[in-house]
Design an enzyme around this catalytic site. Structure first.
Site, PDB file in Angstrom:
ATOM      1  N   GLU A  45      -8.923  12.450  20.300  1.00  0.00           N
ATOM      2  CA  GLU A  45      -8.237  11.163  20.362  1.00  0.00           C
ATOM      3  C   GLU A  45      -7.007  11.226  21.265  1.00  0.00           C
ATOM      4  O   GLU A  45      -6.730  10.283  22.009  1.00  0.00           O
ATOM      5  CB  GLU A  45      -7.841  10.699  18.953  1.00  0.00           C
ATOM      6  CG  GLU A  45      -9.013  10.247  18.099  1.00  0.00           C
ATOM      7  CD  GLU A  45      -9.721   9.017  18.661  1.00  0.00           C
ATOM      8  OE1 GLU A  45      -9.091   8.249  19.416  1.00  0.00           O
ATOM      9  OE2 GLU A  45     -10.911   8.839  18.362  1.00  0.00           O
ATOM     10  N   TYR A 128      -2.430   3.721  16.596  1.00  0.00           N
ATOM     11  CA  TYR A 128      -3.875   3.788  16.864  1.00  0.00           C
ATOM     12  C   TYR A 128      -4.430   5.165  16.520  1.00  0.00           C
ATOM     13  O   TYR A 128      -5.445   5.289  15.825  1.00  0.00           O
ATOM     14  CB  TYR A 128      -4.190   3.464  18.328  1.00  0.00           C
ATOM     15  CG  TYR A 128      -5.593   3.927  18.677  1.00  0.00           C
ATOM     16  CD1 TYR A 128      -6.695   3.189  18.249  1.00  0.00           C
ATOM     17  CD2 TYR A 128      -5.814   5.147  19.328  1.00  0.00           C
ATOM     18  CE1 TYR A 128      -7.981   3.640  18.487  1.00  0.00           C
ATOM     19  CE2 TYR A 128      -7.093   5.601  19.570  1.00  0.00           C
ATOM     20  CZ  TYR A 128      -8.177   4.848  19.155  1.00  0.00           C
ATOM     21  OH  TYR A 128      -9.449   5.301  19.365  1.00  0.00           O
ATOM     22  N   ASP A 146      -9.132   0.050  19.693  1.00  0.00           N
ATOM     23  CA  ASP A 146      -8.840   0.454  21.064  1.00  0.00           C
ATOM     24  C   ASP A 146      -9.303  -0.660  22.004  1.00  0.00           C
ATOM     25  O   ASP A 146      -9.629  -1.771  21.563  1.00  0.00           O
ATOM     26  CB  ASP A 146      -9.513   1.792  21.393  1.00  0.00           C
ATOM     27  CG  ASP A 146     -11.036   1.703  21.436  1.00  0.00           C
ATOM     28  OD1 ASP A 146     -11.607   0.629  21.106  1.00  0.00           O
ATOM     29  OD2 ASP A 146     -11.680   2.710  21.818  1.00  0.00           O
ATOM     30  N   CYS A 198     -21.369  -4.102  25.121  1.00  0.00           N
ATOM     31  CA  CYS A 198     -20.376  -5.173  25.281  1.00  0.00           C
ATOM     32  C   CYS A 198     -19.331  -4.732  26.304  1.00  0.00           C
ATOM     33  O   CYS A 198     -18.142  -4.657  26.021  1.00  0.00           O
ATOM     34  CB  CYS A 198     -19.737  -5.501  23.933  1.00  0.00           C
ATOM     35  SG  CYS A 198     -18.859  -7.071  23.885  1.00  0.00           S
ATOM     36  N   CYS A 205     -25.876  -8.808  26.567  1.00  0.00           N
ATOM     37  CA  CYS A 205     -26.005  -9.599  25.340  1.00  0.00           C
ATOM     38  C   CYS A 205     -27.438  -9.635  24.817  1.00  0.00           C
ATOM     39  O   CYS A 205     -27.667  -9.769  23.602  1.00  0.00           O
ATOM     40  CB  CYS A 205     -25.497 -11.020  25.580  1.00  0.00           C
ATOM     41  SG  CYS A 205     -23.754 -11.121  26.058  1.00  0.00           S
ATOM     42  N   CYS A 208     -27.822  -6.808  22.378  1.00  0.00           N
ATOM     43  CA  CYS A 208     -26.717  -6.560  21.463  1.00  0.00           C
ATOM     44  C   CYS A 208     -27.141  -6.825  20.023  1.00  0.00           C
ATOM     45  O   CYS A 208     -27.701  -7.903  19.724  1.00  0.00           O
ATOM     46  CB  CYS A 208     -25.521  -7.436  21.818  1.00  0.00           C
ATOM     47  SG  CYS A 208     -24.110  -7.216  20.700  1.00  0.00           S
TER      48      CYS A 208
END
Length: 355
Positions: A45, A128, A146, A198, A205, A208
């Site tokens: 991270e 975060y 994020d 996305c 789409c 998705c």
């Protein structure tokens, strides 16, 4: 689709489509009872801040090979950690990485705190990163947001307020989708959806798993979201870098930058503070300009550097820095900007110094 239906559909998609990464536990292994190593989650991270997965993968593998746990990293000389980080940018992260490892080793017996509050008390861990570690490593219910998650949520709910003002609202919408159990797997699913389907441009789409509940798709504006406020134009700063080599042995003059500020604590060529003020060379010499100007972009400004080159005698005594033996000097261990300086200087050096 209801919020809980979207969460369930996303989870089902992730179980079949999760990206394979060296710091992750796969959905199958998670279901079998395996849990991530908090050290590897934390390290990944921190590395992934402002950086892509593709850029981080190799660094992560080298770090974990050199320092397989947080106590090993805590024992590592800071210079070694900074050198291993070279090229990833945002060097304050590397300094905080070493400081955080030391704190965990010394004050927490080598075990990371398992709550957001406990994690945020450690060096270099902000909201975060604390949420991501708490959720992914410890399965705490934490809302992980994020850039990928912001984009997914903005489209799902057709939230048109521009970033960065929209961030509190987008976090609240992400909260609605975060389950009480399995928040870490959910967070990774949201990230993967944003990274693979996305996407910022040309969202896919048609494949998705959340297309049926996406308000932006229904309105035909998915590709336009999230909206962003216009960015101010970055200023341009000028500076100079001095590359001095010693006759006979080819030793290179280097200095360590101050611990605070850009490239803090990193090794590089003597120069200025990049504020445009005239800077004296580190020693008297017949300085000449390299033909190539170095250009580099930081978060808040563009930098232009004149590169000055000189060869000096073995009796040279610099005011700043120290000469490093040619067989020890490793351009690859320098930060990206300083590697650019070295590349610009090389054509201006005698052939004996050419690589």
């Amino acid at each position: 689709m209801r919020d809980e239906d979207m969460t369930a559909a996303l989870g089902a998609w992730y179980r079949g489509q999760a990206r394979v990464m060296p710091w992750r536990i796969s959905p199958r292994d998670w279901a079998a009872g395996m849990r991530p190593d908090p050290y590897r989650v934390w390290l990944s991270e921190v590395m992934l801040q402002q950086t892509t997965v593709a850029a981080v993968r190799g660094y992560f593998l080298r770090f974990t090979e050199s320092w397989p746990d947080v106590c090993a990293l805590a024992r590592a000389p800071e210079a070694d950690v900074m050198a291993a980080w070279a090229g990833l940018g945002y060097y304050a992260r590397a300094r905080n990485l070493r400081a955080c490892a030391a704190r965990v080793a010394e004050e927490h017996a080598g075990r990371f705190p398992d709550t957001e509050d406990g994690l945020r008390a450690l060096p270099g861990i902000g909201p975060y990163t604390a949420a991501a570690i708490a959720a992914i490593a410890f399965d705490r219910r934490a809302v992980v947001v994020d850039g990928n998650v912001e984009r997914v949520v903005a489209r799902l709910f057709a939230h048109e307020e521009p970033l960065p003002r929209a961030r509190p609202a987008l976090r609240a919408l992400a909260d609605r989708l975060t389950p009480a159990q399995g928040a870490g797997q959910h967070a990774q699913a949201m990230m993967d959806l944003g990274a693979t389907i996305c996407t910022p441009r040309g969202p896919r789409c048609e494949i998705c798993p959340l297309a049926g509940g996406c308000a932006a798709r229904a309105r035909g504006i998915a590709a336009e979201l999230p909206r962003k406020a216009p960015k101010p134009e970055k200023p341009v700063r000028d500076g100079v870098a001095f590359v001095a080599l010693r006759h006979g042995d080819g030793a290179v003059l280097l200095e360590q930058r101050p611990p605070k500020g850009l490239l803090g604590g990193m090794t590089g060529f003597p120069g200025c503070d990049w504020q445009g003020a005239e800077t004296a060379p580190p020693l008297a010499a017949d300085w000449r300009a390299a033909t190539t100007e170095v250009r580099h972009t930081f978060t808040h400004f563009h930098l232009r550097l004149r590169v000055m080159v000189a060869e000096v005698g073995t009796d040279a005594r610099p005011d700043r820095g120290a000469f490093v033996a040619r067989d020890v000097f490793d351009p690859g261990a320098l930060p990206t900007l300083m590697r650019k300086v070295w590349a610009a200087a090389l054509p201006a050096l005698p052939s004996v110094f050419q690589e």
